[in-house]
Design an enzyme around this catalytic site. Structure first.
Site, mmCIF file in Angstrom:
data_model
loop_
_atom_site.group_PDB
_atom_site.id
_atom_site.type_symbol
_atom_site.label_atom_id
_atom_site.label_comp_id
_atom_site.label_asym_id
_atom_site.label_seq_id
_atom_site.Cartn_x
_atom_site.Cartn_y
_atom_site.Cartn_z
ATOM 1 N N SER A 178 0.837 -1.196 0.000
ATOM 2 C CA SER A 178 0.000 0.000 0.000
ATOM 3 C C SER A 178 0.880 1.257 0.000
ATOM 4 C CB SER A 178 -0.954 -0.036 1.192
ATOM 5 O OG SER A 178 -2.000 0.883 1.039
ATOM 6 N N ASP A 235 -0.545 -4.655 -3.632
ATOM 7 C CA ASP A 235 -1.906 -4.134 -3.622
ATOM 8 C C ASP A 235 -1.996 -2.625 -3.521
ATOM 9 O OD1 ASP A 235 -4.473 -5.339 -4.008
ATOM 10 O OD2 ASP A 235 -5.075 -4.492 -2.092
ATOM 11 N N HIS A 237 -6.941 -6.776 1.199
ATOM 12 C CA HIS A 237 -5.930 -5.745 0.966
ATOM 13 C C HIS A 237 -4.594 -6.108 1.605
ATOM 14 C CE1 HIS A 237 -4.083 -1.909 0.314
ATOM 15 N NE2 HIS A 237 -4.094 -1.572 1.605
#
Length: 425
Positions: free
Chosen positions: A213, A239, A370
């Site tokens: 992220s 991700d 996620h």
């Protein structure tokens, strides 16, 4: 993604190590209605790590049995506190380290916003089983985990993390928060270089950067700037895609307003993460969540004394700065490139074109949420190990240079002439 690409991805996934089945999160006792209401706001999926001999992962938990925290030494060999004074501030960077052995590579891992270096704990353990010589360096970013910032005149107590966390929260309310991409990238480079100094390495080992992220944006920025030089073999982004990340920012405030602000205990904080599907791997949650919350010494609500270490709402001014231009930097930076996603719908146009042109490796884990490295640690570790092997320069056998071949031929020809014309015994 085309049907052919989807079929190829499914075939690749079938060859990866199987993840163990999860317990049913609905069996976890519900603690309070505020936590329950917030559980519908997060998105993730299932998966767990194959157990080590010391963990009884498959035993059924009783309704009264709380989740227990896992200590960091189960996953890393040591922790580092790396002090620095910059711009009138004293920063004590914190990181977890398992040094590489021999000529093994160093995987440098950067977590996402609100997480900590222990977000990679179970993945690091699995990676070491596949690559025993590999090293892992997983840091806590500023205002995350045990990395603390204070005016130079004030020194926080690192011997007592819970006290330091409370003091850090008070200090940060009085100083200007700087979590810009440039600052986080500079911090990452500093931690790597200081680790080299502290460990007495004559040179840095080969490096694979891994970022989840926000961490994906940071390691891509470091790779683009070439701040760690030619030692960076490759980088892997988990991700995060510029287009979907910018879209998700629109709903970030809504999510933050619905998640609980306090917990009755550490166990309840761990259980919220699994019950809400934020982290569906119980082992990962037990390893990482203890670094995300702390117990206040003088709580505003004595019935719920555990609060978040990182104030995510305060990071809002930096959200766009983290991700703008990320896709182009990811494609243009030097080194091997891996993008590991939880869903094919996350690809934006620029990355779709780059993927069709073969500019990077794409791996999709549709069964993960996620937090890919926490939901599917064994599969993530296998992909990272294979990614390193494909980019390992030491495994390459390069053909000799043309000039060297010509010089060798000339020497051989000269030796032959000498044999024919030289003196005879």
């Amino acid at each position: 993604m085309s049907e052919l690409q989807k079929s190829f991805a499914k075939a690749k996934l079938a060859k990866l190590p199987a993840e163990a089945p999860m317990y049913n999160p609905m069996q976890i006792p519900q603690e309070n209605t505020e936590d329950d209401a917030s559980s519908a706001s997060s998105v993730s999926s299932t998966g767990t790590l194959m157990p080590s001999p010391t963990r009884n992962l498959f035993a059924r938990r009783s309704a009264s049995q709380p989740m227990q925290a896992h200590a960091w030494p189960e996953y890393f060999s040591q922790e580092l506190f790396l002090p620095e004074e910059v711009h009138g501030m004293r920063i004590v960077h914190h990181a977890y380290l398992t040094p590489p052995s021999g000529s093994g590579p160093l995987f440098v891992m950067h977590h996402g916003a609100g997480s900590s270096g222990l977000s990679f704990a179970t993945c690091a353990e699995a990676l070491r089983r596949i690559l025993p010589n590999a090293g892992i360096l997983s840091l806590d970013a500023r205002s995350h985990g045990q990395t603390v910032t204070s005016p130079i005149t004030q020194v926080l107590n690192q011997e007592h993390p819970s006290t330091a966390a409370a003091a850090q929260a008070e200090v940060e309310s009085q100083i200007e928060l700087d979590l810009s991409l440039d600052t986080l990238s500079r911090d990452l480079v500093f931690v790597v270089q200081e680790t080299q100094t502290k460990m007495g390495w004559k040179a840095l080992p080969d490096i694979v950067l891994v970022g989840h992220s926000l961490g994906g944006a940071v390691i891509t920025d470091v790779a683009k700037k070439g701040a760690l030089g030619p030692k960076v073999l490759a980088y892997a982004v988990l991700d995060v895609v510029e287009g979907s990340a910018m879209d998700a920012l629109q709903s970030m405030e809504t999510y933050l307003s619905t998640r609980p602000t306090r917990f009755t205990s550490l166990a309840s904080g761990i259980e919220w993460h699994t019950r809400s599907r934020t982290i569906r791997n119980s082992t990962s949650a037990q390893a990482s969540v203890p670094s995300l919350i702390y117990e206040e010494s003088d709580p505003a609500d004595p019935s719920r004394p555990w609060v978040w270490r990182t104030n995510l709402s305060a990071t809002k001014p930096f959200w766009e700065n983290w991700f703008i231009g990320h896709s182009r930097k990811f494609l243009d930076s030097r080194g091997g490139k891996l993008l590991l996603l939880a869903g094919t719908d996350r690809l934006d146009k620029e990355l779709m074109i780059g993927q069709m042109q073969g500019k990077y490796q794409l791996q999709v884990f549709p069964e993960a949420g996620h937090f890919i490295q926490e939901d599917q640690p064994a599969k993530t570790a296998q992909v990272l190990a294979d990614f390193y092997r494909r980019n390992d320069r030491s495994a390459l056998v390069l053909p000799p240079k043309v000039g060297d071949l010509q010089a060798a031929a000339a020497m051989k020809k000269g030796a032959g002439t000498l044999d024919k014309t030289g003196p005879k015994p």
